[in-house]
Design an enzyme around this catalytic site. Sequence first.
Site, PDB file in Angstrom:
ATOM      1  N   GLY A   9     -16.875  11.541   2.887  1.00  0.00           N
ATOM      2  CA  GLY A   9     -15.559  11.987   3.352  1.00  0.00           C
ATOM      3  C   GLY A   9     -15.012  13.109   2.491  1.00  0.00           C
ATOM      4  O   GLY A   9     -13.801  13.237   2.296  1.00  0.00           O
ATOM      5  N   ALA A  11     -14.811  16.330   2.816  1.00  0.00           N
ATOM      6  CA  ALA A  11     -14.271  17.573   3.387  1.00  0.00           C
ATOM      7  C   ALA A  11     -12.759  17.568   3.519  1.00  0.00           C
ATOM      8  O   ALA A  11     -12.148  18.628   3.728  1.00  0.00           O
ATOM      9  CB  ALA A  11     -14.907  17.852   4.748  1.00  0.00           C
ATOM     10  N   GLY A  13      -8.773  15.094   2.811  1.00  0.00           N
ATOM     11  CA  GLY A  13      -8.064  13.923   2.329  1.00  0.00           C
ATOM     12  C   GLY A  13      -8.423  13.513   0.911  1.00  0.00           C
ATOM     13  O   GLY A  13      -8.628  14.341   0.016  1.00  0.00           O
ATOM     14  N   ILE A  14      -8.485  12.203   0.684  1.00  0.00           N
ATOM     15  CA  ILE A  14      -8.756  11.667  -0.644  1.00  0.00           C
ATOM     16  C   ILE A  14     -10.129  12.110  -1.138  1.00  0.00           C
ATOM     17  O   ILE A  14     -10.313  12.397  -2.324  1.00  0.00           O
ATOM     18  CB  ILE A  14      -8.647  10.133  -0.633  1.00  0.00           C
ATOM     19  N   SER A 112      -7.428  -0.248   2.228  1.00  0.00           N
ATOM     20  CA  SER A 112      -6.113   0.236   2.644  1.00  0.00           C
ATOM     21  C   SER A 112      -5.108  -0.893   2.541  1.00  0.00           C
ATOM     22  O   SER A 112      -5.481  -2.081   2.629  1.00  0.00           O
ATOM     23  CB  SER A 112      -6.160   0.738   4.098  1.00  0.00           C
ATOM     24  N   TYR A 152      -8.397  -0.994  12.946  1.00  0.00           N
ATOM     25  CA  TYR A 152      -8.358  -0.341  11.636  1.00  0.00           C
ATOM     26  C   TYR A 152      -8.117  -1.360  10.530  1.00  0.00           C
ATOM     27  O   TYR A 152      -8.860  -1.411   9.529  1.00  0.00           O
ATOM     28  CB  TYR A 152      -7.273   0.730  11.612  1.00  0.00           C
ATOM     29  N   LYS A 156     -10.635  -2.546   7.309  1.00  0.00           N
ATOM     30  CA  LYS A 156     -10.263  -2.473   5.898  1.00  0.00           C
ATOM     31  C   LYS A 156     -10.226  -3.858   5.253  1.00  0.00           C
ATOM     32  O   LYS A 156     -10.562  -4.009   4.071  1.00  0.00           O
ATOM     33  CB  LYS A 156      -8.922  -1.760   5.753  1.00  0.00           C
TER      34      LYS A 156
END
Length: 258
Positions: A9, A11, A13-14, A112, A152, A156
């Site tokens: 991940g 590319a 955000g975090i 999350s 979602y 998580k």
Amino acid sequence: MARTFLITGSASGIGAATSAHLRRQGAHVIGVDLRDADITADLATDEGRTTLAEQAGELTGGRLDGVVACAGVALFDPLTIKVNYFGAVATLESLRPLLAAGTDPRAVVISSVASVHPSDPAIVDAALAGDEEAAVDAARAAVDSGAGALVYGSSKAAIARWVRRTAITPEWAGAGIPLNAIAPGTIATPMIQAMLDTEAGRQAIDGAVPMPLHGHARPEQIAPLLEWLTSPQNTHVTGQVIFVDGGADAVLRGDSTW
């Protein structure tokens, strides 16, 4: 010697913020994403997971010092459980041998605060059983019944429980590899920016994730915690789900977890 990290991940955000932060500290970072990355791979697919494992081995020379599994989506779609749970587990399991060959190896995955929200037991149980087909079917059933919002949180909750179970095993703790999760609250990333840009969206988000300390966070505010968790200084923190949520978990659950 510079530490070598792999971040999924990477590319946006975090993942992007953590990659930039670690590079500023002198680390060598291998990014993985659907685009603009050293390894281009779709972690929702078996092919993408195989590509990640094979190319990681080639690019690292067979050793890694840290893995940060950031890749994730927040869709009312079975894709969410495929990426957030099965993609993350495949990443960590396939890269564990490279970590075992590294120096002071560490791993972290992104859960999350949504992990404390209502979840669908059918999705969570199938995920923890390693049955991707059943988990996808359960997620599709939730979407079809109008309960797509559960997918979602279920993804998580499942990854948080996997970390708790897995971190203390001989393959991880026994091999000297701390494995943890962080549970961010509302982070201003492209994944939720559209909702944050509207009053109704902000109210919905703040109702679900109340953050009394400083409000919404930025990705770069999360990166230093990930740096520490994957550093040699972290000698004993493992199997933990660390909330980085401005107090949201404390508001939502109070002291009931203790």
